[in-house]
Design a protein around this motif. Structure first.
Motif, PDB file in Angstrom:
ATOM      1  N   PRO A  44      30.894  42.105  32.007  1.00 57.69           N
ATOM      2  CA  PRO A  44      31.958  43.113  31.898  1.00 57.69           C
ATOM      3  C   PRO A  44      32.399  43.356  30.450  1.00 57.69           C
ATOM      4  O   PRO A  44      32.722  44.490  30.079  1.00 57.69           O
ATOM      5  CB  PRO A  44      33.107  42.555  32.745  1.00 57.69           C
ATOM      6  CG  PRO A  44      32.806  41.131  32.954  1.00 57.69           C
ATOM      7  CD  PRO A  44      31.340  40.957  32.787  1.00 57.69           C
ATOM      8  N   TRP A  59      34.736  53.428  36.276  1.00 59.55           N
ATOM      9  CA  TRP A  59      34.847  52.698  37.549  1.00 59.55           C
ATOM     10  C   TRP A  59      33.893  51.506  37.580  1.00 59.55           C
ATOM     11  O   TRP A  59      34.171  50.489  38.218  1.00 59.55           O
ATOM     12  CB  TRP A  59      34.613  53.612  38.751  1.00 59.55           C
ATOM     13  CG  TRP A  59      33.235  54.227  38.809  1.00 59.55           C
ATOM     14  CD1 TRP A  59      32.846  55.435  38.326  1.00 59.55           C
ATOM     15  CD2 TRP A  59      32.061  53.631  39.377  1.00 59.55           C
ATOM     16  NE1 TRP A  59      31.512  55.650  38.548  1.00 59.55           N
ATOM     17  CE2 TRP A  59      31.004  54.560  39.194  1.00 59.55           C
ATOM     18  CE3 TRP A  59      31.793  52.433  40.006  1.00 59.55           C
ATOM     19  CZ2 TRP A  59      29.708  54.300  39.634  1.00 59.55           C
ATOM     20  CZ3 TRP A  59      30.501  52.176  40.445  1.00 59.55           C
ATOM     21  CH2 TRP A  59      29.467  53.108  40.255  1.00 59.55           C
ATOM     22  N   TYR A  62      35.529  48.415  36.250  1.00 61.56           N
ATOM     23  CA  TYR A  62      36.421  47.770  37.226  1.00 61.56           C
ATOM     24  C   TYR A  62      35.640  47.001  38.287  1.00 61.56           C
ATOM     25  O   TYR A  62      36.058  45.935  38.725  1.00 61.56           O
ATOM     26  CB  TYR A  62      37.345  48.815  37.867  1.00 61.56           C
ATOM     27  CG  TYR A  62      38.258  49.473  36.853  1.00 61.56           C
ATOM     28  CD1 TYR A  62      39.143  48.712  36.090  1.00 61.56           C
ATOM     29  CD2 TYR A  62      38.216  50.840  36.643  1.00 61.56           C
ATOM     30  CE1 TYR A  62      39.958  49.309  35.146  1.00 61.56           C
ATOM     31  CE2 TYR A  62      39.036  51.449  35.697  1.00 61.56           C
ATOM     32  CZ  TYR A  62      39.900  50.671  34.956  1.00 61.56           C
ATOM     33  OH  TYR A  62      40.699  51.246  34.020  1.00 61.56           O
ATOM     34  N   VAL A  63      34.504  47.531  38.678  1.00 58.92           N
ATOM     35  CA  VAL A  63      33.642  46.816  39.638  1.00 58.92           C
ATOM     36  C   VAL A  63      33.149  45.508  39.015  1.00 58.92           C
ATOM     37  O   VAL A  63      33.160  44.453  39.659  1.00 58.92           O
ATOM     38  CB  VAL A  63      32.454  47.706  40.084  1.00 58.92           C
ATOM     39  CG1 VAL A  63      31.409  46.892  40.842  1.00 58.92           C
ATOM     40  CG2 VAL A  63      32.943  48.862  40.932  1.00 58.92           C
ATOM     41  N   ILE A  65      34.558  43.796  36.571  1.00 59.94           N
ATOM     42  CA  ILE A  65      35.682  42.864  36.432  1.00 59.94           C
ATOM     43  C   ILE A  65      36.030  42.246  37.789  1.00 59.94           C
ATOM     44  O   ILE A  65      36.247  41.031  37.889  1.00 59.94           O
ATOM     45  CB  ILE A  65      36.907  43.582  35.807  1.00 59.94           C
ATOM     46  CG1 ILE A  65      36.605  43.920  34.351  1.00 59.94           C
ATOM     47  CG2 ILE A  65      38.157  42.710  35.906  1.00 59.94           C
ATOM     48  CD1 ILE A  65      37.663  44.812  33.691  1.00 59.94           C
ATOM     49  N   GLY A  66      36.043  43.049  38.843  1.00 59.60           N
ATOM     50  CA  GLY A  66      36.313  42.528  40.186  1.00 59.60           C
ATOM     51  C   GLY A  66      35.264  41.519  40.622  1.00 59.60           C
ATOM     52  O   GLY A  66      35.586  40.464  41.183  1.00 59.60           O
ATOM     53  N   ALA A  67      33.997  41.841  40.351  1.00 55.80           N
ATOM     54  CA  ALA A  67      32.915  40.914  40.707  1.00 55.80           C
ATOM     55  C   ALA A  67      33.047  39.607  39.920  1.00 55.80           C
ATOM     56  O   ALA A  67      32.815  38.524  40.464  1.00 55.80           O
ATOM     57  CB  ALA A  67      31.558  41.562  40.437  1.00 55.80           C
ATOM     58  N   VAL A  69      35.877  38.257  38.807  1.00 56.85           N
ATOM     59  CA  VAL A  69      37.010  37.506  39.366  1.00 56.85           C
ATOM     60  C   VAL A  69      36.584  36.798  40.659  1.00 56.85           C
ATOM     61  O   VAL A  69      36.888  35.614  40.867  1.00 56.85           O
ATOM     62  CB  VAL A  69      38.226  38.430  39.600  1.00 56.85           C
ATOM     63  CG1 VAL A  69      39.299  37.730  40.413  1.00 56.85           C
ATOM     64  CG2 VAL A  69      38.780  38.918  38.276  1.00 56.85           C
ATOM     65  N   ILE A  70      35.848  37.496  41.512  1.00 57.63           N
ATOM     66  CA  ILE A  70      35.362  36.870  42.752  1.00 57.63           C
ATOM     67  C   ILE A  70      34.402  35.729  42.425  1.00 57.63           C
ATOM     68  O   ILE A  70      34.466  34.657  43.029  1.00 57.63           O
ATOM     69  CB  ILE A  70      34.689  37.938  43.651  1.00 57.63           C
ATOM     70  CG1 ILE A  70      35.759  38.892  44.180  1.00 57.63           C
ATOM     71  CG2 ILE A  70      33.925  37.284  44.800  1.00 57.63           C
ATOM     72  CD1 ILE A  70      35.206  40.123  44.865  1.00 57.63           C
TER      73      ILE A  70
END
Length: 171
Positions: A44, A59, A62-63, A65-67, A69-70
């Protein structure tokens, strides 16, 4: 069936190993996986830097960054706990039994007669937390009990060596 033998032993069903590794292993593994997660953070961060020069869609950042975090939640928080909870071992007179694995749980029996040598080892993180790993080598492979306190690791290494010597003498 003798009175000292339980029904499980009589039927050949061995109970699961009961000895747990040190609770400090959780901290060591979480530090190690956090360092590994820093390398994954390159994705990221690199994408964000490239967005400054190339018109990539925001977008996707953000995907990523979300991945990330998970990935951190699973890899740094959940997986070390499950790994610690599942790793069990027992040392018997004639074999060593290990149970490990998060999704696929594996139980391994190492006959004492097959043990060639036993080591304790410490990396920098294990040394920082006063822990050691015990490795049991056979002709085919090496098995590892990943994190024990120094006293337990030394006692276990010495006990396995004595039991292996007795098993070797019985041949």
């Amino acid at each position: 069936m003798s009175q000292t033998m339980s029904n499980q032993e009589y039927l050949g069903i061995r109970p699961a190993p009961s000895q747990a590794i040190a609770i400090q292993a959780l901290t060591v593994w979480r530090i190690r996986t956090s360092i590994e997660a820093l390398f994954v953070a390159i994705l990221p961060i690199g994408y964000g830097i490239m967005m400054l020069y190339v018109p990539f869609p925001s977008w996707m950042l953000y995907v990523l960054i979300g991945a990330f975090v998970i990935f951190v939640i699973i890899h740094v928080i959940v997986a070390p706990f499950l790994r610690w909870k599942r790793f069990k071992y027992d040392v018997y007179d004639e074999e060593i039994e290990l149970q490990y694995g998060v999704i696929i749980v594996k139980r391994t029996l190492i006959p004492m007669i097959r043990v060639q040598h036993v080591d304790t080892e410490q990396g920098p993180l294990l040394r920082k937390f006063q822990l050691a790993a015990v490795t049991v080598s056979t002709a085919a492979t090496t098995h590892r009990i990943p994190a024990l306190t120094l006293d337990v690791a030394d006692e276990l290494r010495n006990r396995i060596v004595k039991l292996a010597a007795v098993a070797d003498d019985d041949e």
